[in-house]
Design an enzyme around this catalytic site. Structure first.
Site, PDB file in Angstrom:
ATOM      1  N   THR A   1       7.231  -3.764 -29.938  1.00 63.18           N
ATOM      2  CA  THR A   1       7.710  -4.394 -31.193  1.00 63.18           C
ATOM      3  C   THR A   1       6.663  -5.311 -31.535  1.00 63.18           C
ATOM      4  O   THR A   1       6.933  -6.270 -32.557  1.00 63.18           O
ATOM      5  CB  THR A   1       9.042  -4.783 -31.231  1.00 63.18           C
ATOM      6  N   HIS A   2       5.533  -5.392 -30.803  1.00 64.38           N
ATOM      7  CA  HIS A   2       4.540  -6.507 -31.017  1.00 64.38           C
ATOM      8  C   HIS A   2       3.603  -6.130 -32.373  1.00 64.38           C
ATOM      9  O   HIS A   2       2.472  -5.804 -32.118  1.00 64.38           O
ATOM     10  CB  HIS A   2       3.718  -6.886 -29.710  1.00 64.38           C
ATOM     11  N   LEU A   3       4.032  -6.169 -33.500  1.00 65.15           N
ATOM     12  CA  LEU A   3       3.331  -5.935 -34.848  1.00 65.15           C
ATOM     13  C   LEU A   3       3.071  -7.427 -35.287  1.00 65.15           C
ATOM     14  O   LEU A   3       3.362  -8.232 -34.957  1.00 65.15           O
ATOM     15  CB  LEU A   3       4.469  -5.525 -35.922  1.00 65.15           C
TER      16      LEU A   3
END
Lengths: 230, 595
Positions: free
Chosen positions: B522-524
C-alpha cells in the site's frame, strides 16, 4: 502461562500428536462420520441442487486425507452459506457502479455481480456443463470427473452464460480456504481442525515466551476466539 | 459550494484526514494555540473498541473482509497500464489496501518505521554527480526533494520518540555506538527503545546475510520492545509478538498509532474538535483562486457543510490528497504529453517481490510469531550504497525478513512450493510443509518516477457523491525491473548461506504488466510532490502549495520518487517539519514560505 509450566508440555504434546497422527492414517472416513453425527445444517442461501454442488466441490478442493480433515468435516459449506448472509455476500465494500466493461485480466474484476450472484450463476453454469457433457449434475459425477471439471473451471476453459468459469472458481476457492482456516465463530474450521492441521495456535496471540525458542515446536494447541480448544 | 451548504463557525485550521499526518498536524497546531477541526470521512475508532482481545484476533475480518479499510463501494480509483488503455475501476481490494476511519492506516499498519537514506532526498543530483546526466533513463522524471537529511533529522528524532520506536543505532552524533545499519546516517540520539528480539527466521537471515558478506541490522519498529511513555504522556505496552499488526488495531497498545500515541491527548484539548464520518468534497478558494477559504464536506447526516478556516491542511491518504487538489483546482494538473503541470505528476509505487526458502522438516519456523515492524534487513543494495555505474539502473532495495505473523488463511493462499496445485491433497501437503518450515525474504525496492506514469481524474466513473474517481496510469519500467532482478540475485547469495532444502527466488519479469489482482504493497507515493522548482513540484519544500499559500499537503504524495523504505517514518518527519515552519514563520507572516 509462564515458561516454567510450559516446560512440562512439549513431550506430552508430541505424544498426543503422535496418537493423532496414527489415528488419522487409519480413520480417514471418521472425519465424515463425525460430521454425520451433528444435526444437519439447513442452508439459508443455497437451494438443494446448489447445496449438493457446494458439498461435492468442497470435498474435492480440500479432501479428507492423511494430512488432516477435509472441507466437509470442517463445515466449509456451512461457512460459505453463512457468509452469503453477511454484508460481504451482498457485495459490501465492492465498487459495483457502472458502466461495466471488460479489460485486460490484470486490471481486475469488472463484473456487476456480488458473491451471491457469482455463486448462483457459477453453480448453474457448472451443473449445466456437467449435465450437457456427462448427463448428470456435478455432485453425481465420479470424483475424478469432478476434479477435471474443477480444473477446467480454474483454467477458464468452461464457458458459462454470464460469469467466466475462472472468476467463479476463484470466488469458490477463496471462500473454501477461508472456511477451513478462519475462526470457528464464522461457521467453519470445526473443532479447530484446520488450525491443528497447519500448526496454528489460533487466538493465543501471545508469544513473548516463545519468540526466541529457535526452531522448537510450539507446544500449546489452538484456541478460538470463543475459548474452544483443540 | 452549493447554495444549501450550512456555513459553520470559522476555525483557525481545518485538517482533512485523521491518520498520522492529520494527527501530528493537529497536535502541533493546538500546541501553537490554534483552533483545529479534523474531518475524517470514516468512522471514529479507538484501540479499546476496535482492538479488543480476543474479538479483534480474527483473520477473516481483519485481512479478508477489510474491517478497518476503505469502503471501495463509495469511492475507489480507476487503473490502467498506459494512456492508450481505458482505465477500469479497482472494484475489490487486492493490490493495495488504503485505510479509512480515525487513525487512518496508522491504526492497522505494520509498524516498520524508517528514516530516509540521505542520498534518496537528492537522488537526481547524486546520480548526476556520480554517473553523469546521461545515466538517467529517457522518460524518468528523477527529482530532488528540496530538503536535506540534516534539516529533517530533528523531526525524524521527534517522530521516533512520539512513536516509541525500537531499534539499534549504528552512529549517534558521529560516533559508532552499536550494531545498527552501517549505511544509516548519523543520528542525534539513540532509538527510544532497544531493538525487538529477532524471531527465528530473522535470526537465520541475519547469520546468512553476514556470511554472504552483507551488513544486517534490526528493522526499526514502531512496536514497543518495552513499556514506554511518549513525550505526550501516553503509555505503550511491550509487544508480545502476537502476529496481528497489519490489518488490526494492536490490543497490547504496543504498536504506535495515532489512536494510541497522539489522539488520546488531542481529544481532550479544548482547541481540538474531531468530526468523523465527514467526507470532504472540495477545498474552497477565494475569487482569484490564490487563497483557500475553507472546505466543503458532507457530515454524518449527509448535510453539506462549509467549514471556513485560515489554513487548510490536506492530510488524507496519498491519492486522496492528489484527488482533492484536482477537484479543487489547486495547482496546475499534470499533462504527460508535454511533461508540464504538477498535480498528478510523478506518481510512484513500491517495487516488492518475495522469495521463499524451505528449511529442513525438523525445523519449525513458527511463522505465526511476529511483530509488524520486526525483523532483520540489510541495506548493501539500497539507495546509493552500491555502485550503480556498471549495473546501469537507478534505485535500490533493502532486503529483509520481516515476519509480521503469517496466519492460516494467508498461508492457505500462499500454498506450497512452485508447481504445487492450488487445491486437493497435494496442496494440503505443500501448504503444511511451507507454513511450518519456510521463511520469506523481501526485496523491498524503490520505484522511480516516469513521465507517462501519473494521476488524473477519470472521465467516466464517479464516487457516490457524483465526483469523478481518480485515475492511475501505472506500469513497471525496465529500469526498476532490472534493479529488482539484480537485488533478488543477492537474495540468492544469502539463501546459499542457509541450510536450505529448497529456494524459490521471485523476480519481477520483463513485459509483465502491473497486476491489480495481487497484493503488493500500500506504499503509494507522489502525485503532488515537494521540490524547489514550481515547474516540477506542486508543493514547496515546506509542503505548502506553490499556488495557494494557505494550503499544506502532508503525505507520501510529496515523495518525488519512491524509496526502498516504508513511507510512514518519512511522512511523520515531513509533517513535523512542515508544522515547525508553519509555527515559527507562517502563523506570524502568512504567505509563501519559499519563493
Amino acid at each position: 502461562m509462564g515458561i516454567g509450566s510450559l516446560r512440562l508440555m512439549p513431550s506430552r504434546r508430541r505424544f498426543m500428536q503422535g496418537l493423532a497422527g496414527v489415528a488419522a492414517c487409519g480413520t480417514v472416513p471418521a472425519f465424515g462420520a463425525s460430521a454425520a453425527t451433528r444435526p444437519p445444517y439447513a442452508p439459508r442461501f443455497f437451494n438443494a441442487p446448489q447445496w449438493d454442488f457446494l458439498i461435492a466441490a468442497c470435498a474435492r478442493l480440500i479432501p479428507a486425507d492423511i494430512h488432516g480433515p477435509g472441507a466437509l468435516a470442517l463445515d466449509v459449506p456451512r461457512f460459505i452459506d453463512m457468509q452469503m448472509q453477511t454484508p460481504y455476500g451482498h457485495g459490501a465494500g465492492w465498487y459495483l457502479a457502472g458502466p461495466f466493461m471488460q479489460g485486460a485480466d490484470n486490471l481486475g474484476y469488472q463484473l456487476p455481480y456480488t458473491p451471491r450472484d457469482l455463486y448462483q450463476r457459477g453453480i448453474t453454469g457448472m451443473n449445466a456443463h456437467a449435465t450437457t457433457r456427462h448427463g448428470r449434475p456435478f455432485a453425481a459425477l465420479a470424483p475424478a470427473v469432478q476434479d477435471d471439471l474443477l480444473r477446467a473451471a480454474e483454467q477458464g476453459s468452461l464457458v458459462f452464460d454470464e460469469v467466466p468459469s475462472a472468476v467463479f472458481f476463484e470466488q469458490l476457492l477463496a471462500n473454501v480456504m477461508e472456511g477451513a482456516f478462519s475462526d470457528p465463530i464464522h461457521g467453519g474450521n470445526t473443532g479447530l481442525g484446520g488450525w491443528t492441521m497447519l500448526g496454528f495456535p489460533g487466538a493465543r496471540a501471545d508469544f513473548m515466551d516463545w519468540v526466541d525458542r529457535y526452531g522448537a515446536h510450539y507446544p500449546l494447541g489452538s484456541v478460538s476466539i470463543s475459548g474452544e480448544r483443540a | 459550494m452549493s447554495g444549501d451548504a450550512r456555513r459553520l463557525s470559522p476555525v483557525d485550521v481545518v485538517i482533512v484526514g485523521g491518520g498520522w499526518a492529520g494527527s501530528i498536524m493537529a497536535k502541533e497546531m493546538t500546541e501553537a494555540g490554534r483552533s483545529v477541526v479534523m474531518l475524517e470521512r470514516g468512522p471514529d475508532r479507538s484501540t479499546a473498541a476496535d482492538g479488543a482481545y480476543p474479538a479483534s484476533i480474527d483473520e477473516l475480518e481483519g485481512n479478508f473482509r477489510y474491517r478497518l479499510f476503505q469502503d471501495l463501494s463509495k469511492n475507489t480509483v480507476t487503473i490502467r497500464n498506459n494512456s492508450q488503455q481505458t482505465a477500469l475501476p479497482y472494484r475489490r481490494m487486492a493490490a493495495f489496501l488504503p485505510g479509512e476511519g480515525v487513525g487512518g492506516a496508522g491504526l492497522h499498519w505494520s509498524g516498520v518505521h524508517f528514516r530516509i537514506a540521505p542520498d534518496d532526498l537528492r537522488l537526481r543530483s547524486r546520480v548526476i554527480e556520480k554517473y553523469g546526466r546521461a545515466f538517467i533513463p529517457e522518460g524518468m522524471n528523477l527529482q530532488d526533494y528540496g530538503v536535506t537529511y540534516e534539516e529533517l533529522e530533528p523531526f525524524f528524532d521527534k517522530a521516533e520518540k512520539v512513536f516509541g520506536t525500537s531499534g539499534e543505532a549504528y552512529r549517534v552524533n558521529g560516533q559508532v555506538v552499536g550494531r545498527g545499519n552501517v549505511f544509516a546516517p548519523s543520528r542525534s540520539d539513540h532509538f527510544p527503545l532497544p531493538a525487538l528480539k529477532d524471531v527465528y527466521t530473522a535470526h537465520i537471515f541475519r547469520k546468512a546475510a553476514e556470511e554472504a558478506g552483507f551488513h544486517p541490522y534490526s528493522l526499526p519498529a514502531a512496536n514497543a520492545s518495552q513499556q514506554y511513555v511518549n513525550p505526550y504522556g501516553v503509555q505503550m505496552g511491550p509487544c508480545n509478538f502476537c502476529g496481528y499488526c497489519s490489518g488490526y488495531a494492536c490490543y497490547m497498545y504496543s504498536k504506535a498509532s495515532p489512536n494510541v500515541n497522539i489522539l488520546p491527548v488531542l481529544r481532550r484539548h479544548p482547541l481540538f474538535e474531531l468530526r468523523s464520518s465527514s467526507h470532504v468534497l472540495k477545498v474552497e478558494l477565494d475569487a482569484d483562486g490564490r487563497r483557500a477559504t475553507g472546505v466543503t464536506y458532507l457530515d454524518a447526516d449527509g448535510q453539506e457543510c462549509m467549514q471556513p478556516a485560515e489554513i487548510v491542511i490536506l492530510a488524507a491518504f496519498q491519492f486522496h490528497n492528489v484527488r482533492l487538489m484536482l477537484l479543487s483546482g489547486i495547482g496546475r494538473p499534470y499533462d504527460p504529453a508535454r511533461n508540464e503541470g504538477v498535480v498528478g505528476r510523478n506518481f510512484v509505487y513500491q517495487n516488492v517481490t518475495t522469495s521463499t526458502v524451505w528449511l529442513d522438516r525438523g525445523v519449525e519456523t513458527n511463522q505465526f510469531i511476529g511483530a509488524g515492524g520486526g525483523g532483520v534487513a540489510f541495506d548493501d543494495f539500497n539507495s546509493e550504497n552500491f555502485d550503480h555505474g556498471p549495473l546501469g539502473f537507478v534505485g535500490g532495495s533493502p532486503v529483509w525478513v520481516n515476519q509480521a505473523g503469517v496466519k492460516p488463511i494467508g498461508a492457505a493462499h500462499v500454498g506450497g512450493p512452485p508447481g504445487t496445485p492450488r487445491w486437493g491433497s497435494a496442496w494440503k501437503a505443500g501448504t503444511i510443509d511451507t507454513y511450518r518450515h519456510s521463511l520469506r525474504i523481501d526485496a523491498h525496492g524503490a520505484n522511480m518516477a516516469y513521465r507517462d506514469v501519473y494521476l488524473d481524474l477519470d472521465p467516466t466513473w464517479k464516487d457516490t457523491c457524483g465526483q469523478p474517481l481518480l485515475r492511475m496510469t501505472f506500469d513497471w519500467k525496465d529500469n526498476d525491473i532490472r534493479m529488482n532482478r539484480y537485488v533478488v540475485d543477492r537474495i540468492g547469495d544469502v539463501a546459499k548461506a542457509m541450510d536450505a532444502r529448497q529456494v524459490h527466488l521471485v523476480r519481477r519479469e520483463f513485459g509483465s504488466p502491473f497486476d491489480t489482482r495481487q497484493y503488493q504493497t500500500t506504499h503509494l507515493g507522489g502525485g503532488a510532490v515537494m521540490g524547489e522548482d514550481p515547474g516540477t513540484s506542486a508543493l514547496n519544500r515546506y509542503l505548502q502549495s506553490w499556488d495557494v499559500h494557505n494550503v499544506f499537503v502532508i503525505g507520501a504524495n510529496a515523495f518525488p520518487q519512491g524509496t526502498g523504505y516504508n513511507p510512514t517514518g518519512m511522512v511523520a518527519a515531513l509533517a513535523y517539519w512542515a508544522a515547525h515552519h508553519i509555527r515559527v514563520t507562517y502563523l506570524a507572516h502568512p504567505g509563501p514560505l519559499a519563493g
